[in-house]
Structures are given as structure tokens and as C-alpha cells.
Design a protein around this motif. Structure first.
Motif, PDB file in Angstrom:
ATOM      1  N   SER A  29       0.839  -1.186   0.000  1.00 44.45           N
ATOM      2  CA  SER A  29       0.000   0.000   0.000  1.00 44.45           C
ATOM      3  C   SER A  29       0.869   1.229   0.000  1.00 44.45           C
ATOM      4  O   SER A  29       2.010   1.207   0.463  1.00 44.45           O
ATOM      5  CB  SER A  29      -0.916   0.011   1.236  1.00 44.45           C
ATOM      6  OG  SER A  29      -1.582   1.246   1.349  1.00 44.45           O
ATOM      7  N   CYS A  86      -9.037  -9.467   5.119  1.00 46.09           N
ATOM      8  CA  CYS A  86      -9.894  -8.482   4.454  1.00 46.09           C
ATOM      9  C   CYS A  86      -9.539  -7.095   4.972  1.00 46.09           C
ATOM     10  O   CYS A  86      -8.718  -6.946   5.868  1.00 46.09           O
ATOM     11  CB  CYS A  86     -11.383  -8.771   4.710  1.00 46.09           C
ATOM     12  SG  CYS A  86     -11.894  -8.566   6.426  1.00 46.09           S
ATOM     13  N   ALA A  87     -10.174  -6.099   4.387  1.00 42.75           N
ATOM     14  CA  ALA A  87     -10.004  -4.740   4.894  1.00 42.75           C
ATOM     15  C   ALA A  87     -10.514  -4.661   6.329  1.00 42.75           C
ATOM     16  O   ALA A  87     -11.144  -5.587   6.836  1.00 42.75           O
ATOM     17  CB  ALA A  87     -10.749  -3.759   3.995  1.00 42.75           C
ATOM     18  N   ASP A 110     -14.918   0.069   3.185  1.00 40.54           N
ATOM     19  CA  ASP A 110     -15.097  -0.458   1.831  1.00 40.54           C
ATOM     20  C   ASP A 110     -13.949  -0.047   0.911  1.00 40.54           C
ATOM     21  O   ASP A 110     -12.963   0.569   1.348  1.00 40.54           O
ATOM     22  CB  ASP A 110     -16.453  -0.032   1.260  1.00 40.54           C
ATOM     23  CG  ASP A 110     -16.568   1.475   1.031  1.00 40.54           C
ATOM     24  OD1 ASP A 110     -15.533   2.176   1.046  1.00 40.54           O
ATOM     25  OD2 ASP A 110     -17.701   1.950   0.847  1.00 40.54           O
ATOM     26  N   ALA A 111     -14.101  -0.377  -0.360  1.00 37.50           N
ATOM     27  CA  ALA A 111     -13.025  -0.148  -1.326  1.00 37.50           C
ATOM     28  C   ALA A 111     -12.734   1.330  -1.556  1.00 37.50           C
ATOM     29  O   ALA A 111     -11.676   1.687  -2.079  1.00 37.50           O
ATOM     30  CB  ALA A 111     -13.392  -0.813  -2.655  1.00 37.50           C
ATOM     31  N   GLU A 112     -13.659   2.200  -1.175  1.00 37.40           N
ATOM     32  CA  GLU A 112     -13.452   3.644  -1.323  1.00 37.40           C
ATOM     33  C   GLU A 112     -13.093   4.298   0.004  1.00 37.40           C
ATOM     34  O   GLU A 112     -13.248   5.505   0.175  1.00 37.40           O
ATOM     35  CB  GLU A 112     -14.709   4.283  -1.912  1.00 37.40           C
ATOM     36  CG  GLU A 112     -15.036   3.774  -3.317  1.00 37.40           C
ATOM     37  CD  GLU A 112     -16.265   4.434  -3.906  1.00 37.40           C
ATOM     38  OE1 GLU A 112     -16.907   5.240  -3.190  1.00 37.40           O
ATOM     39  OE2 GLU A 112     -16.584   4.158  -5.067  1.00 37.40           O
ATOM     40  N   ASP A 113     -12.652   3.491   0.956  1.00 36.87           N
ATOM     41  CA  ASP A 113     -12.239   3.958   2.279  1.00 36.87           C
ATOM     42  C   ASP A 113     -13.378   4.635   3.037  1.00 36.87           C
ATOM     43  O   ASP A 113     -13.144   5.540   3.857  1.00 36.87           O
ATOM     44  CB  ASP A 113     -11.045   4.920   2.179  1.00 36.87           C
ATOM     45  CG  ASP A 113      -9.768   4.192   1.757  1.00 36.87           C
ATOM     46  OD1 ASP A 113      -9.642   3.003   2.104  1.00 36.87           O
ATOM     47  OD2 ASP A 113      -8.935   4.808   1.066  1.00 36.87           O
ATOM     48  N   LEU A 137     -18.672  -8.753  -1.278  1.00 34.23           N
ATOM     49  CA  LEU A 137     -18.136  -8.241  -2.536  1.00 34.23           C
ATOM     50  C   LEU A 137     -19.033  -7.146  -3.099  1.00 34.23           C
ATOM     51  O   LEU A 137     -18.548  -6.146  -3.637  1.00 34.23           O
ATOM     52  CB  LEU A 137     -17.997  -9.391  -3.541  1.00 34.23           C
ATOM     53  CG  LEU A 137     -16.939 -10.450  -3.203  1.00 34.23           C
ATOM     54  CD1 LEU A 137     -17.042 -11.628  -4.164  1.00 34.23           C
ATOM     55  CD2 LEU A 137     -15.539  -9.853  -3.236  1.00 34.23           C
ATOM     56  N   GLY A 140     -18.391  -3.853  -1.470  1.00 31.82           N
ATOM     57  CA  GLY A 140     -17.087  -3.245  -1.672  1.00 31.82           C
ATOM     58  C   GLY A 140     -16.056  -3.592  -0.625  1.00 31.82           C
ATOM     59  O   GLY A 140     -15.083  -2.842  -0.454  1.00 31.82           O
ATOM     60  N   LEU A 141     -16.235  -4.707   0.081  1.00 32.88           N
ATOM     61  CA  LEU A 141     -15.227  -5.121   1.055  1.00 32.88           C
ATOM     62  C   LEU A 141     -14.122  -5.877   0.338  1.00 32.88           C
ATOM     63  O   LEU A 141     -14.363  -6.906  -0.299  1.00 32.88           O
ATOM     64  CB  LEU A 141     -15.852  -6.019   2.123  1.00 32.88           C
ATOM     65  CG  LEU A 141     -14.879  -6.603   3.149  1.00 32.88           C
ATOM     66  CD1 LEU A 141     -14.263  -5.496   4.010  1.00 32.88           C
ATOM     67  CD2 LEU A 141     -15.567  -7.653   4.027  1.00 32.88           C
ATOM     68  N   SER A 142     -12.909  -5.365   0.434  1.00 26.80           N
ATOM     69  CA  SER A 142     -11.753  -6.064  -0.146  1.00 26.80           C
ATOM     70  C   SER A 142     -11.420  -7.253   0.731  1.00 26.80           C
ATOM     71  O   SER A 142     -11.265  -7.120   1.946  1.00 26.80           O
ATOM     72  CB  SER A 142     -10.539  -5.124  -0.235  1.00 26.80           C
ATOM     73  OG  SER A 142     -10.836  -4.005  -1.055  1.00 26.80           O
TER      74      SER A 142
END
Length: 600
Positions: A29, A86-87, A110-113, A137, A140-142
Motif C-alpha cells: 500500500s 480483508c479490509a 469499503d473499497a473507497e475507504d 463483494l 465493496g469489502l476487499s
């Protein structure tokens, strides 16, 4: 729920089953890594820990998220392995509905923080939990799909200390807690079941101030717009004031603004395009829709799209506030859906005309649950146009404004309502009701509906949520109530329905189901009775069987009483309203009836 994610550095769930997996390196990251974080010792492993921020340990970078910390012993050496799952995700609370429907409340990024919240029903963990994987998914959970079983295990073993109550529908969870999707107004002791039907219909956009200036301000001096907004606010008051379900059906020609009335009402709670529903639904389908509007407002658009044969049943169902009783797979009874709500409907024709298409009569119970009132005012459905020159211009402005600004008033109103004393509200409402000359029976229920609409709007004005003058909503509701009263025939609705039914039956079947008294050879089939002219007046001798054929679903005594009180009996016996008349040489018990003068 609206609580923020916990900011503690790590959370841990220990004493889990060890899973032997190959080492998974930390996800790279570009975010700054936090220093000073330590990994679990060998004695603490295996365990799960959640790290809200990226971090470094011994110069090695680890991404933020949930980890499973394990160790591998191959007999020669023992080494640690740290698996990113996961995140950032934490299990923050356990929820249940009186010992059933156990769920866990998750907070994750989520994927957009963006911080997200998910109420996970425990039954989604069964088997391989593929439905849960898909849900994560979709939100938006990585996550690392190869180790999803570890994430499932973490959620299952987590034992959060916090306990909250689970509610299955919107509205009042108790006297001080009101639930909307993603919003708990009041105590904070409840959470709404994950994704109940219709939850996406509620929402907020724009600003409260713009809604007040662009929508509410133009509703002033317009009876139906004021009633629409008051109806939307009245839903949360029904429980506190112990009032029944019900509403109004607004009818009139096309393109006069009926849909605009509905959309303005919808904007109190959400986006009009989503919140408004259609009459084009089955009886069973309307159950889920109604339950999703519990303690708020149900708006049904264009009754002309409905099946006329279903309309009467739907009105009863919506007004009664309860769905069908159904069996479950094991032979037991499924939970019955229930609701309290205000109902606002529209269409080109009144309910009575719609039912007549299915050869049904409007019953008093249907009229009192959904009362038809004409939408026609001076400018289409508007009384005043304010700065506009045509009704269409005002309608276009309101529709556009409602699409940009919505959802603020309903939430703001309930936030004030939860702080009020119920006993005081009831006392104040009683004063409002006195002004509506309620009377008794059916008229009383309709008067209460007008009163609660006015009461809700005046409360909103008092709390500075509406930009109207004081008593403005009350004045307009009293005006519309007086207009409705003036349009109603004298006597009860049942009496009027019986008289209308008698006239319609005679008009339709006088030539086919009645035989002339002087013609012994005429065989009407089926036969309702006979007729003869006395002093130029046609008298119909209806047999007891014929009377039941006229009114198959009504008590004959009730029918006889209404016809007698309406003066439609030409002749009666000394002790009863039927008489024995000799017809073609045989005594026959009949009711001697005539059409009213204006129907002959």
C-alpha cells in the motif's frame, strides 16, 4: 445505526481452531505505515486482530485490515505466519429479536475507504457462506477469497459485549425509539434488520432549507399540497394517538396535478421516484410494500392500472394493517406482517367507479379506510399558483424540486416527536378533533383523519419545520373536511349503497327478471318477482328469494330497514314490511317496492 467505527488499535478473538495455511504476505500500500504496533507473541497465537491503519514491524510493511495470526511447526522449526483476510472489519454488537433472528453488527471499510455497517444474520454463516461472500463483494469489502473460511470463522467466534435489539420493520420500536433504514432516532437500543423490503426507498438529498423554500413555501394556500405534507407527517402519530390506518384517494381528470400531490408527499420521507408505489400489484404483493411503510406513508399511484376485482380487498387489507396468515415449511405459522400507516392514492376515478368495473359495490368499510375526494381546485389541483402563470408550471417546479431535495422533514419531525409526552399529545389532539364536528360512526373515523393531518402539520410548524403561518394547515383541513361533508348524501353509507343497489338492479333486470302480474304465461328465469302499474306508478313485487338475489352478501333485515326508511315501500303488511299477495291464484309473500321519483 450511525455510530462511528471504533478507533482502538486492535481487536482480538482468541481460542480458535488452528488452520494450517501457507504464508500470505502483507498487501502493499502507498498509505503511511503506523509505527509502534506489535504482532502477537507465539503464546498468543493463533488469534485474529484488526488493524485500522497500515503499520510496520521490524521494517516490514503490513496493510490495514483483519489478520489471522498463526504459527507453523514442521518438527524442525516453528515460524509465525500472518494472514491478511480483508479490509478493516470489526464485530461490534450482537442483535436479536426476543431470542430469535440472531445477527451480528459489523463495521468495516469499503473499497473507497468509506466506513460501512452491515447487520449480518447468523444464518448466512451456514455451509460455505457463499451468500455472505457475495454480499461482502457487493458492498465493496476487499477480501482474500482463498481464506474466506477464516473470515467466516472470525465472525462466528466473535463475542462482542454490546447487545442491541433487532427490529424487523421501520417505525416505532418502543415509545422512545423510531427506526428508519440507517437511522435510529431515540435511545440507540435498536437496529433495523438488514435490508428489509423497501429500505432503499427512504433517503436524503439536498437540504432542508431548500425543500422548505422550493416545496413547502409553494404548498401554502394550496389545500391538497398541505394535506399531502400533513398526511406524510401523520404516520408517526397514529400509534401515539391510538388511531387506525386510513387515507384519501384523490381523483380527477388526467394532467391536473394529482401525481404532483403524491410526489410532494413522498418527498417528506425519500426520493419520490423510489418512494411512490403503483396500484399495479397483487394483494400479496401489497403486504410487503405496506410493511415497509410502517408508521410513515404509503403512496399508491394511478388506481386505473389496478385489477378492479382486487381493489376492494387491497383497501380492506391496507386499512386493517395486517397481512395473510401463512404456514411455514414445518406446518407452523409464519410471522404475520403488520403495519400502521397513512395512505395516499390517486387516479382518474373515485373508488366506487373502479369497483363498479368489477360489478362490486363500495362498502362502508372501504369508504372509511380510503375516502375518495375530488382533486379539482381552481387551477387543476392547485388553489393558487404563486409566481407561476399556469398549473403545469407550478407542477413542473415542484416535481423538479422534490427530486433534488427530499427526506429531511420526516426525520426532523420524528426527532422532535420522540421527545414529546404522549399524554400531552393526546390532550392537545382532542382539542383539534373537537373542531372537526366528528359525530359518530364512520364520519368519526374520517374526521379523525382530517384532524391528525392538521395536527401533524401544526406541530411541524410549531417546531419551525414548515414555513407556513400558524393555524394555516388547520384552516385548510377544516375547509376540505367541510367540502367533503357537503358532498355526502344524508344517512349512512350502507343505506345509500342499498338504495343505489336497488335502483341499479331494477334498471338492469326489470325486463328480464320480472313478470307482469297480468301475464300468467310469462316465465322469467331466474325470476326476482312481478310488477304492475297502479295509478301510473310501477310497483315491483319482490319475493324473499329475489331480495336475497339483489343483495347476496347483506343481511335481509338490514336491506328491508334501509328500503323502508327511504320510503321505497309501496305497501306493507300490518306487522311486517312484507305482505302476502295472491299471484296467479297462489298466496306469495312479497315486498312491494317502487323506484324513487327521481329514478323512474
Amino acid at each position: 445505526m450511525s455510530e462511528k467505527l471504533s478507533q482502538v488499535a486492535v481487536t482480538a478473538v482468541t481460542d480458535v481452531t488452528i488452520n494450517k495455511n501457507s504464508h500470505l504476505a502483507a498487501v502493499p500500500s502507498t498509505a503511511a505505515a503506523k509505527k509502534g504496533v506489535t504482532l502477537p507473541t507465539e503464546e498468543q497465537r493463533p488469534c485474529y486482530r484488526c488493524y485500522p491503519e497500515a503499520f510496520k514491524v521490524n521494517g516490514k510493511r503490513y496493510d490495514a485490515g483483519l489478520y489471522f495470526h498463526d504459527s507453523i511447526d514442521d518438527g524442525r522449526s516453528k515460524r509465525s505466519c500472518d494472514h491478511w483476510l480483508c479490509a478493516s472489519l470489526e464485530v461490534v454488537a450482537m442483535a436479536s429479536d426476543t431470542g430469535h433472528s440472531y445477527s451480528k453488527l459489523l463495521h468495516f471499510v469499503d473499497a473507497e475507504d468509506q466506513q460501512r455497517e452491515f447487520l449480518l444474520p447468523m444464518q448466512m454463516l451456514k455451509g460455505q457462506a457463499e451468500d455472505l461472500k457475495g454480499a461482502f463483494l457487493d458492498m465493496g469489502l476487499s477480501l482474500e477469497l482463498k481464506r474466506f473460511h477464516l473470515l467466516r470463522d472470525y465472525i462466528n467466534k466473535a463475542k462482542p459485549k454490546r447487545r442491541i435489539k433487532l427490529a424487523q420493520k421501520t417505525g416505532w420500536a418502543d415509545e422512545h425509539s423510531f427506526l428508519l433504514p440507517d437511522v435510529d432516532i431515540g435511545t440507540g437500543d435498536y437496529v433495523l434488520a438488514h435490508n428489509p423490503f423497501g429500505s432503499a426507498d427512504y433517503g436524503i438529498a439536498g437540504t432542508m432549507q431548500d425543500w422548505q423554500q422550493q416545496v413547502a413555501a409553494y404548498a401554502q394556500d394550496n389545500v391538497w399540497l398541505v394535506v399531502a405534507i400533513g398526511s406524510a407527517l401523520a404516520g408517526p402519530l397514529l400509534l401515539k394517538l391510538e388511531l387506525s390506518n386510513g387515507g384519501f384517494h384523490v381523483y380527477g381528470d388526467s394532467s391536473i396535478g394529482k401525481s404532483t400531490i403524491s410526489r410532494v408527499a413522498c418527498s417528506v420521507w425519500g426520493a419520490p421516484d423510489k418512494f411512490i408505489k403503483t396500484w399495479l400489484a397483487t394483494l400479496n404483493g401489497q403486504e410487503g410494500v405496506a410493511a415497509s411503510r410502517n408508521d410513515t406513508l404509503l403512496v399508491l399511484d394511478e388506481i386505473g392500472e389496478s385489477d378492479p376485482a382486487e381493489v376492494g380487498k387491497i383497501i380492506y387489507q391496507l386499512g386493517n394493517g395486517q397481512g395473510k396468515i401463512r404456514a411455514d415449511k414445518l406446518g407452523g405459522v409464519r410471522p404475520v406482517q403488520t403495519w400502521r400507516l397513512m395512505l395516499l392514492s390517486n387516479g382518474e376515478h373515485p373508488i366506487e367507479a373502479v369497483l363498479q368495473q368489477a360489478r362490486q359495490q363500495l362498502k362502508a368499510g372501504q369508504q372509511v379506510r380510503l375516502t375518495s375526494i375530488s382533486a379539482l381546485r381552481q387551477h387543476g389541483c392547485f388553489d393558487t399558483l404563486h409566481a407561476f402563470t399556469r398549473g403545469a408550471e407550478l407542477a413542473d417546479h415542484l416535481n423538479q424540486a422534490c427530486n433534488q431535495h427530499y427526506g429531511h422533514l420526516g426525520t426532523a419531525f420524528v426527532r422532535r416527536l420522540v421527545q414529546q409526552n404522549t399524554s400531552e399529545l393526546k390532550k392537545e389532539f382532542a382539542g383539534f378533533l373537537q373542531q372537526f364536528d366528528a359525530g359518530h360512526g364512520q364520519g368519526n373515523r374520517i374526521a379523525k383523519r382530517f384532524a391528525v393531518i392538521a395536527f401533524a402539520a401544526e406541530l411541524a410548524k410549531r417546531w419551525q419545520l414548515l414555513p407556513w403561518p400558524q393555524q394555516h394547515a388547520l384552516t385548510l383541513c377544516l375547509q376540505l373536511y367541510a367540502e367533503w361533508q357537503a358532498s355526502q348524501p344524508q344517512g349512512s353509507h350502507e343505506d345509500q349503497a342499498i338504495i343505489t343497489g336497488f335502483i341499479d338492479y331494477i334498471t338492469r333486470y326489470s325486463d328480464t327478471r320480472f313478470s307482469a302480474l297480468s301475464d300468467a304465461d310469462h316465465r322469467a328465469s331466474p325470476r326476482t318477482g312481478f310488477f304492475e302499474f297502479i295509478n301510473s306508478q310501477c310497483v315491483y313485487y319482490v319475493t324473499s328469494t329475489g331480495l336475497k338475489d339483489m343483495f347476496p352478501s347483506m343481511d335481509s333485515k338490514r336491506v328491508v330497514r334501509a328500503l323502508f326508511q327511504a320510503g321505497l315501500y309501496y305497501q306493507t303488511g300490518p306487522k311486517e314490511r312484507a305482505l302476502v299477495k295472491r299471484i296467479h291464484g297462489k298466496p306469495v309473500k312479497v315486498h312491494a317496492l317502487c323506484l324513487p321519483n327521481d329514478a323512474q
